[in-house]
Each structure stands twice: as C-alpha cells, then as structure tokens.
Design a protein around this motif. Structure first.
Motif, PDB file in Angstrom:
ATOM      1  N   ALA A  96       0.769  -1.474   0.620  1.00 20.19           N
ATOM      2  CA  ALA A  96      -0.023  -0.158  -0.228  1.00 20.19           C
ATOM      3  C   ALA A  96       0.772   0.770   0.203  1.00 20.19           C
ATOM      4  N   GLU A  97       2.083   1.437   1.035  1.00 21.45           N
ATOM      5  CA  GLU A  97       2.638   1.927   1.112  1.00 21.45           C
ATOM      6  C   GLU A  97       3.469   2.815  -0.225  1.00 21.45           C
ATOM      7  N   SER A 100       1.092   3.802  -2.792  1.00 21.20           N
ATOM      8  CA  SER A 100       0.635   5.446  -2.797  1.00 21.20           C
ATOM      9  C   SER A 100       1.804   6.015  -3.554  1.00 21.20           C
ATOM     10  N   ASP A 103       1.998   6.296  -7.064  1.00 20.43           N
ATOM     11  CA  ASP A 103       0.259   6.763  -7.888  1.00 20.43           C
ATOM     12  C   ASP A 103       0.689   8.540  -7.877  1.00 20.43           C
ATOM     13  N   ARG A 145      -6.924  -2.322   0.702  1.00 26.42           N
ATOM     14  CA  ARG A 145      -8.175  -2.080   0.936  1.00 26.42           C
ATOM     15  C   ARG A 145      -8.087  -0.918   1.743  1.00 26.42           C
ATOM     16  N   LEU A 148      -5.192   2.234   1.815  1.00 22.45           N
ATOM     17  CA  LEU A 148      -5.580   2.891   0.966  1.00 22.45           C
ATOM     18  C   LEU A 148      -6.369   3.253   1.290  1.00 22.45           C
ATOM     19  N   SER A 149      -8.125   3.348   1.825  1.00 17.92           N
ATOM     20  CA  SER A 149      -9.160   3.529   1.964  1.00 17.92           C
ATOM     21  C   SER A 149      -8.612   5.304   3.148  1.00 17.92           C
ATOM     22  N   LEU A 159      -1.830   5.602   6.902  1.00 17.49           N
ATOM     23  CA  LEU A 159      -1.462   5.871   5.624  1.00 17.49           C
ATOM     24  C   LEU A 159      -0.806   6.606   5.133  1.00 17.49           C
ATOM     25  N   GLY A 163      -3.614   6.777   0.023  1.00 23.36           N
ATOM     26  CA  GLY A 163      -4.393   6.607  -0.367  1.00 23.36           C
ATOM     27  C   GLY A 163      -4.815   6.901  -2.337  1.00 23.36           C
ATOM     28  N   LEU A 166      -7.022   5.745  -4.877  1.00 20.25           N
ATOM     29  CA  LEU A 166      -6.501   4.547  -5.694  1.00 20.25           C
ATOM     30  C   LEU A 166      -7.148   3.156  -5.461  1.00 20.25           C
ATOM     31  N   PRO A 167      -8.194   3.248  -4.265  1.00 19.59           N
ATOM     32  CA  PRO A 167      -8.936   1.573  -4.350  1.00 19.59           C
ATOM     33  C   PRO A 167     -10.047   2.122  -5.351  1.00 19.59           C
TER      34      PRO A 167
END
Length: 346
Positions: A96-97, A100, A103, A145, A148-149, A159, A163, A166-167
C-alpha cells in the motif's frame, strides 16, 4: 472484413521475459522500455507488467512497482498497470505504501492489479504454504484496501501518503467464476488471463466460452452504480507473413513448453506446442483481426491488453508485432488508433 467491437482502451502487457539464455536483466529491461515507448507512440493507453520471482523464463520482474516508477517518469502519457502483484507473498502495508508513493508521483495513473496465483517455487521462497494462498490473499487484500482507503493502521495513524482515489483502481485476476464474482462484489476491476485451464469435461472449449461465464458473474455481482472494468489479456503475435508468424510462434511455444516441464506446469499447463498456442492469436494482420473479431469477451471488456508471451519471438519481432497490431489490425476492426505521441524519452 466486418468490424467488431473491441475495447476503447488498449494496453501493452510485457512479462519482461528474455528471448534467449544469454540476455541479461539490463537488456531485458531496456527492450521492455523500448517496447513501451513504441506502444505510447502508437497510441496505446496503458503499460502493464507482471510480477515473477527467481525464474527469468517465466517473467523477469520481481519488483513491478519499482519498474513502473521508472516508466512513470519517462512516459507521462501512459497509465501504469500491475497484472499482477502476487499479494499473498507481500507485506500488505508495504504494498500500500509503495503503491501510494508511485501513484502520487504518477498523478493518479496507477492501475493496481492483484492475484493469488504464482509458481510453487515462489511460495516456497517466501514460506507461504501453497494450500493457504487463497486465504492469505483474501486477508492481505482486505488490509491493502483498508490502508489505501484511509483506515487507521496504528492508533490514529494512517497511510502516508494517503491512497487518494487508488482504491477505485484496484483489480483482481482470476481463473474462476467464483473469483470473478468476488471481484465484482468488491467493486474492483476484473483481470482475465490470456489462457485458461480446461476442465476434463470441456477440453475443446474456446477461451471466450470459458471466460463468458466469468464476465456474467462479475457484472451480476457489481454493486448498483459501479462502473464495470474488465481487462482482457490476450497473447497476440502479428508478423508480415504467415510463415514467419508460425515459425516464431512455434519456436517460442517450444521454449515455453520446456520451461513448464522443468517447473511442473501451473494453472495454464500444456502438454504440446499446439496447446501452448491454442489461446494465442498468431498470423498476418488479416489473420489476427479475424481471430480478435471472433473473441466475444473482447466485446464486453473495457481494455484489451496484448502480450507476445508465450511466443516471445525476440525484441525486433515484438516491436514489429506491436506496430502491425496498432496500424493494421486495429483499423481492420473499425477502431482507428488515436494518433501518435512523443512525450516519452529513453
């Protein structure tokens, strides 16, 4: 020929497979970047890569997000896709990191695809029992999920960087109807493979016949108002003449078959060269246009992702195939390419 609907978005999918035993990783990476540059120039929208560990004849990229960060900087006009990150083998918070960060740097261009599959040796390498892969995958996907949310990860800490959207750009790859249903219920995109295992009861089923029920299950499970996202990967090799196409395809399939036998196969296991190639679209532009037009799943997909694997005919033949697909095959199917761009640099 009669035009057929194909997806509006086109992607180039490279597994970064070496085409000969003497190619080192630097050469494979350079060739992949040149192929991505050609795809961008020809009007493709997305560059997709896959994750593989240890075995260069299966795929040469253990760190897809690192590679895509490089692609993002050089090709600002392209979207960036993972098809797939083998999530059961990863730390979900680190994924996730990294996703992110990528992105954020890429201004929201990442399409983040996950799957539970992978070769047995990769699961052995990371100490994950193969029999546990589906459960571990589902648990880690929930954690990615949530992170990122914006869910709290430690106390009130979340995070960083967040995110963002991105989710809404998560994808799940699957070979099964039940897996497609899970992807739909989650509101994720569905990634369909270029080849599909055959059941003993239907050994001669076409790829479309096998994947149509998956598309049906996915669409039926989508929450109300969710926009379908269906990415269909297809093995495509186009050459100027049929003899060249067939010769190179059979050579690549022979090499792939030898690799499968050394490694015990997998969900796409084949026993003959013909079985390796049965789901591939190979030939002249006319041949491939006809084969693509007959693929009913592509009429329901939102993105067509072409890859030369398992043919892997060599760098120059791959470049020519990408060019012929964009300039000869796609127009035959009634969809002119959007033109060329020159923003990428090598």
């Amino acid at each position: 020929m009669t035009s057929a609907r194909i997806p509006e978005r086109l992607g180039l999918f490279t597994r970064l497979v070496r085409s000969s035993a003497d190619e080192d990783a630097a050469t494979v990476f350079r060739h992949a970047l040149e192929q991505i540059a050609a795809a961008e120039r020809l009007g493709f929208e997305t560059a997709w890569v896959a994750q593989h560990h240890l075995e260069p004849d299966e795929g040469g990229l253990p760190s897809p997000l690192v590679f895509l960060a490089h692609v993002a900087a050089r090709f600002p006009g392209l979207r960036l896709g993972t098809a797939i990150v083998t999530l059961a083998l990863e730390d979900p918070i680190r994924v996730a990191e990294d996703a992110s960060v990528l992105d954020t740097l890429a201004s929201g261009r990442l399409e983040l695809g996950f799957g539970a599959g992978g070769s047995g040796h990769a699961f052995d390498l990371f100490g994950v029992p193969g029999a546990e892969r589906q459960r571990v995958y589902a648990d880690k996907l929930d954690r990615v999920r949530a992170a990122l949310s914006g869910a709290p990860l430690l106390g009130a800490r979340r995070l960083n960087p967040p995110g963002g959207t991105l989710p809404q750009r998560l994808w799940q790859a699957t070979f099964s109807v039940s897996g497609a249903e899970r992807a739909g219920a989650a509101g994720d995109g569905l990634l369909l493979s270029k080849a599909q295992p055959r059941a003993a009861a239907a050994p001669d089923a076409t790829l479309s016949q096998l994947q149509e029920p998956m598309v049906d299950a996915y669409l039926a499970a989508l929450p109300a108002g969710a926009v379908p996202r269906i990415g269909a990967s297809r093995g495509v090799f186009v050459a100027d003449d049929r003899e060249t196409a067939q010769t190179l395809a059979e050579r690549g399939a022979t090499r792939h078959l030898a690799w499968q036998r050394r490694n015990g196969g997998g969900p796409e296991r084949a026993d003959t060269v013909a079985e390796v190639l049965r789901d591939c679209y190979v030939g002249t532009p006319d041949d491939v246009a006809e084969q693509v037009a007959a693929d009913t799943v592509l009429g329901r997909a939102t993105e067509l992702m072409i890859q030369v694997h398992p043919v892997d005919p060599g760098h120059e033949a791959t470049l020519r195939s990408v060019e012929l697909f964009a300039t000869e095959v796609v127009p035959r199917l009634g969809r002119p390419m959007p033109g060329t761009v020159t923003t990428g640099t090598l």
